[in-house]
Design an enzyme around this catalytic site. Structure first.
Site, PDB file in Angstrom:
ATOM      1  N   ASP A 132       0.683  -1.183   0.020  1.00 31.15           N
ATOM      2  CA  ASP A 132       0.545  -0.273  -0.097  1.00 31.15           C
ATOM      3  C   ASP A 132       1.025   0.835   0.265  1.00 31.15           C
ATOM      4  O   ASP A 132       2.154   1.034   0.023  1.00 31.15           O
ATOM      5  CB  ASP A 132      -1.643  -0.203   1.525  1.00 31.15           C
ATOM      6  CG  ASP A 132      -0.092  -0.449   2.808  1.00 31.15           C
ATOM      7  OD1 ASP A 132       0.827  -0.067   3.145  1.00 31.15           O
ATOM      8  OD2 ASP A 132      -1.098  -0.693   3.154  1.00 31.15           O
ATOM      9  N   ASN A 163      -7.699  -2.602  14.680  1.00 25.98           N
ATOM     10  CA  ASN A 163      -9.446  -2.589  14.385  1.00 25.98           C
ATOM     11  C   ASN A 163      -9.754  -4.348  12.944  1.00 25.98           C
ATOM     12  O   ASN A 163     -10.483  -4.337  12.322  1.00 25.98           O
ATOM     13  CB  ASN A 163      -9.411  -1.881  13.307  1.00 25.98           C
ATOM     14  CG  ASN A 163      -9.268  -0.865  11.776  1.00 25.98           C
ATOM     15  OD1 ASN A 163      -8.653  -1.082  11.735  1.00 25.98           O
ATOM     16  ND2 ASN A 163      -9.655  -0.220  11.273  1.00 25.98           N
ATOM     17  N   HIS A 216      -7.341  -4.221  10.001  1.00 23.93           N
ATOM     18  CA  HIS A 216      -7.064  -4.076   8.588  1.00 23.93           C
ATOM     19  C   HIS A 216      -5.987  -4.699   8.237  1.00 23.93           C
ATOM     20  O   HIS A 216      -4.888  -5.431   8.590  1.00 23.93           O
ATOM     21  CB  HIS A 216      -7.533  -2.772   8.476  1.00 23.93           C
ATOM     22  CG  HIS A 216      -6.034  -1.450   8.329  1.00 23.93           C
ATOM     23  ND1 HIS A 216      -5.919  -0.401   9.256  1.00 23.93           N
ATOM     24  CD2 HIS A 216      -4.591  -2.414   8.471  1.00 23.93           C
ATOM     25  CE1 HIS A 216      -4.752   0.168   9.336  1.00 23.93           C
ATOM     26  NE2 HIS A 216      -4.439  -1.262   9.246  1.00 23.93           N
ATOM     27  N   GLU A 272      -9.665  -2.063   5.202  1.00 24.81           N
ATOM     28  CA  GLU A 272      -9.996  -1.361   6.811  1.00 24.81           C
ATOM     29  C   GLU A 272     -11.690  -2.253   7.179  1.00 24.81           C
ATOM     30  O   GLU A 272     -11.972  -3.150   5.499  1.00 24.81           O
ATOM     31  CB  GLU A 272     -10.832  -0.203   5.869  1.00 24.81           C
ATOM     32  CG  GLU A 272     -10.312   1.035   6.041  1.00 24.81           C
ATOM     33  CD  GLU A 272      -8.637   1.324   8.153  1.00 24.81           C
ATOM     34  OE1 GLU A 272      -8.634  -0.265   8.457  1.00 24.81           O
ATOM     35  OE2 GLU A 272      -8.217   2.343   7.830  1.00 24.81           O
TER      36      GLU A 272
HETATM   37  C1  GLP Z   1      -0.621   0.546   8.878  1.00 22.01           C
HETATM   38  C2  GLP Z   1       0.011  -0.053   7.355  1.00 22.01           C
HETATM   39  C3  GLP Z   1      -0.242  -1.970   7.830  1.00 22.01           C
HETATM   40  C4  GLP Z   1       0.462  -2.191   8.882  1.00 22.01           C
HETATM   41  C5  GLP Z   1      -1.012  -0.953   9.876  1.00 22.01           C
HETATM   42  C6  GLP Z   1       0.063  -1.877  11.557  1.00 22.01           C
HETATM   43  O1  GLP Z   1      -1.123   1.473   8.892  1.00 22.01           O
HETATM   44  N1  GLP Z   1      -0.698  -0.192   5.979  1.00 22.01           N
HETATM   45  O2  GLP Z   1      -0.258  -2.984   6.204  1.00 22.01           O
HETATM   46  O3  GLP Z   1       0.154  -3.281   9.086  1.00 22.01           O
HETATM   47  O4  GLP Z   1      -0.868  -0.271   9.645  1.00 22.01           O
HETATM   48  O5  GLP Z   1       0.811  -1.396  11.606  1.00 22.01           O
HETATM   49  P1  GLP Z   1       1.636  -0.887  12.857  1.00 22.01           P
HETATM   50  O6  GLP Z   1       2.576  -2.588  12.683  1.00 22.01           O
HETATM   51  O7  GLP Z   1       2.776  -0.284  12.830  1.00 22.01           O
HETATM   52  O8  GLP Z   1       1.757  -1.288  13.887  1.00 22.01           O
END
Ligand code: GLP
Length: 256
Positions: free
Chosen positions: A63, A132, A134, A139
């Protein structure tokens, strides 16, 4: 799903690094799907230290934010080059990250799907999980059949990611993300989650019903999904003793 519970993020990262390193050593022209966020940072550092040969490896990131210049410190382009690519011998033309600055977003989303197909599909897709549920930026309520496309972030995700931007209002509202259908086509999926703030999302994904309300729960339908957790992220799992038992009793020939 194979649930691997380790005592801390370091040991869980070590397991994930072994899986990816073995893949690169056995299949030098492997295609990896990569993730951003704080969770895979230690994994990228570990892979850098392993001195693997990335010269034939192709990568596709999950992404990107829409409208952030590539050089913005929070763009996923910047994140990936700083935390992985510039430290390894990957070829620039083998790196793919959705272009959040493209004029025609829907066109580049379609192109991204075609590029993945042309590369022969993704061998291992690395995933984190949002608080959440995702995955990528899919989402809750995302179509479980979705493809690469534009998404609007939830307020929760803007809030969660505000720590990177300093101010919640600076978090872009729109993103490009591989779809859940895209992710599910990877031959293997490897999800990492650490910390208590992921425990609810993890239990819903692993032991809850398959539901668009927790997009990661679709991994229950994936034939080769591995989930590496630390104790805290695993703390709400009802069947954690069973997962540990399975892992401890794996036959030697059955690799992780
Ligand atoms: C972000 C990314 C995800 C990631 C998630 C968790 O928004 N787009 O790919 O897995 O949130 O992030 P973190 O590893 O910082 O908790």
């Amino acid at each position: 799903m194979e649930i691997i519970i380790q005592s801390n993020p370091q040991t869980a990262t070590h397991v994930a690094a072994q899986i990816i390193a073995r893949q690169i050593r056995n299949y030098p022209s492997t295609v990896l799907g990569l993730a951003t966020g704080s969770t895979p940072l230690m994994l990228y550092q570990t892979l850098i230290e392993m001195n693997l040969d990335w010269s034939e490896v192709k990568t596709f990131n999950l992404d990107e934010y829409i409208g952030l210049p590539f050089e913005h410190p929070q763009s996923y382009h910047h994140f990936m080059w700083e935390n992985l690519f510039r430290h390894i011998n990957i070829r620039e033309q083998n790196v793919h990250i959705p272009d959040g600055n493209a004029e025609d977003i829907s066109q580049i989303c379609q192109q991204y799907e075609q590029l993945i197909k042309a590369a022969g599909g993704i061998d291992i897709q690395l995933l984190g999980i949002g608080s959440n549920g995702h995955v990528g930026f899919n989402e809750p309520t995302s179509s479980l059949a979705s493809r690469t496309r534009i998404k609007t972030l939830t307020q929760q995700t803007c809030h969660d990611n505000a720590r990177f931007f300093g101010n919640e209002n600076d978090v872009p509202r729109h993103v490009i993300t591989m779809g859940i259908g895209t992710i599910m086509e990877a031959r293997e999926v490897l999800m990492l989650a650490f910390g208590t703030n992921k425990a609810q999302a993890v239990v819903d994904a692993v032991e809850g019903p398959v539901s668009a309300m927790n997009p990661a729960s679709i991994l229950q339908m994936h034939p080769v999904a591995k989930v590496c957790l630390d104790e805290s992220a695993a703390s709400f799992l009802e069947k954690s003793e069973y997962y540990r038992w399975v892992y401890d009793n794996k036959p030697a020939w059955q690799e992780i």
